[in-house]
Design a protein around this motif. Structure first.
Motif, PDB file in Angstrom:
ATOM      1  N   LYS A   1      45.928  -1.796   2.946  1.00  0.00           N
ATOM      2  CA  LYS A   1      47.193  -1.845   2.187  1.00  0.00           C
ATOM      3  C   LYS A   1      46.952  -1.328   0.781  1.00  0.00           C
ATOM      4  O   LYS A   1      46.175  -1.905   0.028  1.00  0.00           O
ATOM      5  CB  LYS A   1      47.682  -3.297   2.155  1.00  0.00           C
ATOM      6  CG  LYS A   1      48.925  -3.513   1.349  1.00  0.00           C
ATOM      7  CD  LYS A   1      50.159  -3.061   2.082  1.00  0.00           C
ATOM      8  CE  LYS A   1      51.244  -2.637   1.091  1.00  0.00           C
ATOM      9  NZ  LYS A   1      52.423  -2.096   1.760  1.00  0.00           N
TER      10      LYS A   1
ATOM     11  N   ALA B   1      48.004  -1.474  -2.532  1.00  0.00           N
ATOM     12  CA  ALA B   1      48.895  -2.378  -3.260  1.00  0.00           C
ATOM     13  C   ALA B   1      49.265  -1.835  -4.633  1.00  0.00           C
ATOM     14  O   ALA B   1      50.375  -2.055  -5.112  1.00  0.00           O
ATOM     15  CB  ALA B   1      48.251  -3.751  -3.392  1.00  0.00           C
TER      16      ALA B   1
ATOM     17  N   GLY C   1      60.840  -5.542  -4.538  1.00  0.00           N
ATOM     18  CA  GLY C   1      60.896  -6.150  -3.202  1.00  0.00           C
ATOM     19  C   GLY C   1      59.607  -6.866  -2.840  1.00  0.00           C
ATOM     20  O   GLY C   1      58.610  -6.787  -3.561  1.00  0.00           O
ATOM     21  N   ASN C   2      59.628  -7.545  -1.719  1.00  0.00           N
ATOM     22  CA  ASN C   2      58.421  -8.215  -1.213  1.00  0.00           C
ATOM     23  C   ASN C   2      57.325  -7.193  -0.989  1.00  0.00           C
ATOM     24  O   ASN C   2      57.566  -6.132  -0.417  1.00  0.00           O
ATOM     25  CB  ASN C   2      58.696  -8.929   0.109  1.00  0.00           C
ATOM     26  CG  ASN C   2      59.608 -10.124  -0.077  1.00  0.00           C
ATOM     27  OD1 ASN C   2      60.623 -10.241   0.572  1.00  0.00           O
ATOM     28  ND2 ASN C   2      59.246 -10.997  -0.981  1.00  0.00           N
ATOM     29  N   GLY C   3      56.128  -7.535  -1.446  1.00  0.00           N
ATOM     30  CA  GLY C   3      54.997  -6.646  -1.224  1.00  0.00           C
ATOM     31  C   GLY C   3      54.987  -5.422  -2.116  1.00  0.00           C
ATOM     32  O   GLY C   3      54.233  -4.474  -1.879  1.00  0.00           O
ATOM     33  N   ALA C   4      55.809  -5.413  -3.166  1.00  0.00           N
ATOM     34  CA  ALA C   4      55.883  -4.250  -4.047  1.00  0.00           C
ATOM     35  C   ALA C   4      54.622  -4.103  -4.897  1.00  0.00           C
ATOM     36  O   ALA C   4      54.314  -3.018  -5.381  1.00  0.00           O
ATOM     37  CB  ALA C   4      57.114  -4.367  -4.948  1.00  0.00           C
ATOM     38  N   GLY C   5      53.905  -5.225  -5.079  1.00  0.00           N
ATOM     39  CA  GLY C   5      52.680  -5.164  -5.881  1.00  0.00           C
ATOM     40  C   GLY C   5      52.773  -5.914  -7.203  1.00  0.00           C
ATOM     41  O   GLY C   5      51.907  -5.761  -8.062  1.00  0.00           O
ATOM     42  N   LYS C   6      53.810  -6.714  -7.359  1.00  0.00           N
ATOM     43  CA  LYS C   6      54.005  -7.439  -8.623  1.00  0.00           C
ATOM     44  C   LYS C   6      52.866  -8.424  -8.887  1.00  0.00           C
ATOM     45  O   LYS C   6      52.253  -8.416  -9.957  1.00  0.00           O
ATOM     46  CB  LYS C   6      55.353  -8.193  -8.599  1.00  0.00           C
ATOM     47  CG  LYS C   6      56.540  -7.321  -8.236  1.00  0.00           C
ATOM     48  CD  LYS C   6      57.835  -8.092  -8.211  1.00  0.00           C
ATOM     49  CE  LYS C   6      57.944  -9.139  -7.119  1.00  0.00           C
ATOM     50  NZ  LYS C   6      58.026  -8.579  -5.741  1.00  0.00           N
ATOM     51  N   SER C   7      52.609  -9.262  -7.891  1.00  0.00           N
ATOM     52  CA  SER C   7      51.526 -10.238  -8.065  1.00  0.00           C
ATOM     53  C   SER C   7      50.185  -9.536  -8.216  1.00  0.00           C
ATOM     54  O   SER C   7      49.339  -9.951  -9.016  1.00  0.00           O
ATOM     55  CB  SER C   7      51.463 -11.182  -6.868  1.00  0.00           C
ATOM     56  OG  SER C   7      52.666 -11.902  -6.738  1.00  0.00           O
TER      57      SER C   7
ATOM     58  N   GLU D   1      56.526 -15.635 -10.824  1.00  0.00           N
ATOM     59  CA  GLU D   1      57.553 -16.430 -10.118  1.00  0.00           C
ATOM     60  C   GLU D   1      57.306 -17.922 -10.320  1.00  0.00           C
ATOM     61  O   GLU D   1      57.331 -18.696  -9.364  1.00  0.00           O
ATOM     62  CB  GLU D   1      57.561 -16.093  -8.618  1.00  0.00           C
ATOM     63  CG  GLU D   1      57.805 -14.623  -8.357  1.00  0.00           C
ATOM     64  CD  GLU D   1      58.268 -14.375  -6.929  1.00  0.00           C
ATOM     65  OE1 GLU D   1      59.129 -15.137  -6.443  1.00  0.00           O
ATOM     66  OE2 GLU D   1      57.792 -13.417  -6.307  1.00  0.00           O
TER      67      GLU D   1
HETATM   68  N1  LIG Z   1      44.287 -10.674  -1.314  1.00  0.00           N
HETATM   69  C1  LIG Z   1      44.949  -9.800  -0.545  1.00  0.00           C
HETATM   70  N2  LIG Z   1      44.407  -9.356   0.592  1.00  0.00           N
HETATM   71  C2  LIG Z   1      45.052  -8.460   1.368  1.00  0.00           C
HETATM   72  N3  LIG Z   1      46.254  -7.957   1.085  1.00  0.00           N
HETATM   73  C3  LIG Z   1      46.872  -8.360  -0.032  1.00  0.00           C
HETATM   74  C4  LIG Z   1      46.249  -9.310  -0.908  1.00  0.00           C
HETATM   75  N4  LIG Z   1      47.081  -9.532  -1.947  1.00  0.00           N
HETATM   76  C5  LIG Z   1      48.156  -8.767  -1.714  1.00  0.00           C
HETATM   77  N5  LIG Z   1      48.047  -8.049  -0.589  1.00  0.00           N
HETATM   78  C6  LIG Z   1      49.014  -7.081  -0.064  1.00  0.00           C
HETATM   79  O1  LIG Z   1      49.323  -6.197  -1.107  1.00  0.00           O
HETATM   80  C7  LIG Z   1      50.713  -5.912  -1.124  1.00  0.00           C
HETATM   81  C8  LIG Z   1      51.292  -6.280  -2.464  1.00  0.00           C
HETATM   82  O2  LIG Z   1      51.324  -7.690  -2.547  1.00  0.00           O
HETATM   83  P1  LIG Z   1      51.866  -8.504  -3.800  1.00  0.00           P
HETATM   84  O3  LIG Z   1      51.521  -9.918  -3.559  1.00  0.00           O
HETATM   85  O4  LIG Z   1      51.389  -7.895  -5.033  1.00  0.00           O
HETATM   86  O5  LIG Z   1      53.430  -8.314  -3.681  1.00  0.00           O
HETATM   87  P2  LIG Z   1      54.580  -8.911  -4.580  1.00  0.00           P
HETATM   88  O6  LIG Z   1      55.278  -7.792  -5.216  1.00  0.00           O
HETATM   89  O7  LIG Z   1      54.045  -9.962  -5.457  1.00  0.00           O
HETATM   90  O8  LIG Z   1      55.515  -9.532  -3.456  1.00  0.00           O
HETATM   91  P3  LIG Z   1      56.265 -10.942  -3.378  1.00  0.00           P
HETATM   92  O9  LIG Z   1      57.626 -10.713  -3.960  1.00  0.00           O
HETATM   93  O10 LIG Z   1      56.342 -11.191  -1.909  1.00  0.00           O
HETATM   94  O11 LIG Z   1      55.460 -11.938  -4.093  1.00  0.00           O
HETATM   95  C9  LIG Z   1      51.314  -6.668   0.024  1.00  0.00           C
HETATM   96  O12 LIG Z   1      51.450  -5.823   1.122  1.00  0.00           O
HETATM   97  C10 LIG Z   1      50.305  -7.747   0.322  1.00  0.00           C
HETATM   98  O13 LIG Z   1      50.318  -8.095   1.689  1.00  0.00           O
END
Ligand SMILES: Nc1ncnc2c1ncn2[C@@H]1O[C@H](COP(=O)(O)OP(=O)(O)OP(=O)(O)O)[C@@H](O)[C@H]1O
Ligand SMILES: [Mg+2]
Lengths: 309, 265
Positions: free
Chosen positions: B19, B21, B40-46, B174
């Motif tokens: 992935k 990210a 959106g979900n999984g956009a990479g914010k976290s 969040e």
């Molecule tokens: N430790 C990890 N190991 C494997 N994949 C990861 C890991 N952390 C994040 N990902 C993947 O990286 C991508 C981005 O994840 P991230 O958590 O940054 O999304 P997000 O924008 O915070 O989404 P959300 O709104 O759901 O919190 C996602 O596809 C997630 O599954």
């Protein structure tokens, strides 16, 4: 049945209990505070006994021998700590590896499987020479060590480093986010914990007059029994209560064992319970202590759910 | 204050669940910027926040905070610059330790810890004053275990811990998502107050578009490991949720499909 012999059972159990309680305090530090199941302890208890016995036989001051043994235990703890933090070996395996290696090291130190201390000057013989009856010398020394260590560990927990160690066992994410290196505190906890375990082994060797390659077998289970009995009997309000509870738990455990042996000695049972059966009995005590709190919670949850209906 | 330069991060590289990210991520923050982040979900914010905090090593790129290149520093070393509040209320505090112990621990963020006492009477007085400002009655409960607090109280405490020693950078992921709407509002107002009063440089991820517009001086939108929209000043103040939705469709060519995104209210 002779009431006097029961009282001596209590006295003897209390003596062994306080000496082993030092080990239980060490295990409490790793198992409960650091949340690390450290199997090094079986080896480091023997290590403490071996170093203590060999030093005493070589004419080292008995109290100094105990300190040297403690340092040995700390080194054993640091090995487990490095295996775990540096090489990312899982906690259980890191402890088992060190324990396994210690078996050879302990044999090397003693040169044989059983190292007797006949007629050597030990801490206990020194106290006897001060005019204290030999039956009480052991208890006196054990209590002094236990009290000093409870106070010492309690104060340590209150320091910045002690707080960081406790937090590491509780929530490592938070500790890292607050700028502390959890690896340092894991190693530190293992060092101090195994130091205490070795100190216990060192005292034990001088008390019983020998060190044995197998004296540490089952240390972790015995320590857990003491911790859990203490938690059942004692409040968990402050760390002072908890640490005192560990010592009380260790004493109660030894008295239970002494009573079980006494009963089997006097009662007319088909199978005579011997000291060799104590490992089975100890394991059962620990299983009960592990299961009962869960059952209690489940029962409470059930009744409150019913009340909620 | 914060510079993210050409940062790449791929999880599970070389496996079927690989992935990407973060893809060539760039961001520059001025001192005092209060940036809200949506996507959106999984956009990479976290992942972006974790990259800044040093939770993992980057594949490529650089991160610097207040002029210090921290790219190679592990999480605990960067913590001296960073205050953090997580989505999970359990993550930011030690539940088995007392309120005052948690605060004292936070007060020593990034400092060397020694064999001095972990907490002083003077600090206790300081904690009482600070807890009063939360108005949650915690000032009388210094020796309560944090594990006994409600989720909202715990997040409020975590926010206090993250800012008790003024951080160069505050990261909020969040941090109100696990709370009920009323508590979430309280914690968010608290956040706004502490950020603006102390002029803290802040990155705040939220899934509530209204909050993202209402708070802060700058808003960025992420998608597929990129920043796809970056708006600040007057323009941001006049933003509407419909503008954001339209923008998302325009840039990414699809509808913003995020179950947790809150539009109305
Ligand atoms: N430790 C990890 N190991 C494997 N994949 C990861 C890991 N952390 C994040 N990902 C993947 O990286 C991508 C981005 O994840 P991230 O958590 O940054 O999304 P997000 O924008 O915070 O989404 P959300 O709104 O759901 O919190 C996602 O596809 C997630 O599954
Ligand atoms: Mg996220």
């Amino acid at each position: 049945m002779n009431i006097i012999s029961w009282l001596w059972d209590i006295q003897g159990g209390a003596t062994l209990g306080v000496i082993w309680a030092i080990m239980a305090l060490g295990l409490y530090l790793t198992y409960r505070v650091l949340n690390y199941a450290d199997l090094t302890v079986d080896g480091s208890l023997t290590l403490g006994g071996a170093i203590s016995a060999v030093c005493v036989a070589a004419g080292v001051q008995p109290i100094l021998a105990i300190l040297i043994a403690t340092v040995g235990g700390m080194m054993a703890g640091s090995v487990t700590g490095f295996l775990h933090t540096k090489f990312k070996i899982p906690d259980l395996l890191a402890g088992i590896l060190t324990q396994f290696a210690l078996y050879s090291i302990n044999l090397r130190i003693m040169g044989k499987a059983n190292f007797g201390l006949l007629n050597e000057v030990t801490l206990f013989s020194q106290i006897k020479d001060l005019g204290i009856p030999s039956k009480w010398a052991g208890l006196l020394i054990g209590v002094v060590f236990a009290v000093v260590l409870i106070i010492g560990v309690y104060c340590f927990f209150g320091t910045e480093i002690g707080c960081a160690l406790r937090a590491t066992g509780n929530n490592p994410h938070m500790v890292k986010a607050m700028g502390a290196n959890t690896k340092v505190y894991i190693v530190l906890g293992l060092v101090v914990g195994n130091g205490l375990v070795a100190m216990s082994g060192a005292l034990l060797a001088q008390y019983q007059g020998y060190a044995d390659i197998n004296m540490g077998v089952g240390t972790i289970v015995i320590g857990l029994a003491a911790i859990m009995i203490g938690e059942v009997l004692f409040s968990k309000k402050t760390y002072f209560h908890r640490l005192a509870g560990v010592v009380i738990g260790s004493v109660v455990y030894r008295i239970i064992i002494a009573f079980v042996l006494r009963i089997s000695l006097t009662a007319d049972t088909v199978i005579k319970i011997t000291a060799d059966d104590m490992k089975l009995i100890t394991a059962i005590i620990v299983v009960i202590a592990l299961v009962v709190p869960g059952l209690k919670d489940a029962a409470l949850a059930k009744t409150s759910a019913k009340e909620g209906e | 204050m914060l510079d993210i330069k050409h940062v790449y991060k791929t999880f599970n590289k070389g496996t079927p669940v690989q992935k990407e990210a973060l893809i060539d991520l760039n961001l520059h923050l001025e001192e005092g910027d209060f940036v809200t982040i949506i996507g959106g979900n999984g956009a990479g914010k976290s992942t972006m926040l974790n990259a800044v905090a040093g939770v993992f090593e980057l594949d490529k790129g650089h991160v610097s905070i207040d002029g210090h290149d921290v790219t190679k520093d592990p999480e605990y070393k960067r913590a001296k610059y960073i205050g953090r509040v997580f989505q999970d209320p359990l993550r930011g505090t030690a539940g088995d330790m007392w309120i005052e112990e948690n605060l004292a621990f936070a007060l020593r963020r990034g400092k060397n810890r020694s064999f001095r006492w972990g907490i002083s009477n003077k600090e206790r007085e300081q904690f009482v004053e600070l807890l009063k400002t939360l108005d949650l009655g915690l000032e009388d409960r210094l020796d309560s275990k944090v594990g006994l607090l409600s989720g909202g109280q715990r997040q409020a405490l975590t926010l206090l811990m993250a800012t008790i020693k003024k951080p160069q950078l505050l990261l909020l992921d969040e941090h109100t998502a696990a709370l009920d709407p009323k508590t979430a509002k309280t914690v968010l107002d608290m956040t706004n107050k502490v950020v603006t009063e102390n002029n803290l440089t802040t990155l705040m991820v939220t899934h509530n578009m209204n909050d993202a517009i209402k708070y802060g001086n700058r808003l960025i939108m992420m998608d597929h490991g990129h920043i796809i929209f970056d708006i600040s000043g007057e323009e941001k103040k006049n933003l509407k949720v419909s503008d954001l939705l339209a923008k998302f469709e325009e840039v990414s060519g699809k509808e913003l499909s995020n179950d947790r995104m809150l539009f109305a209210k």
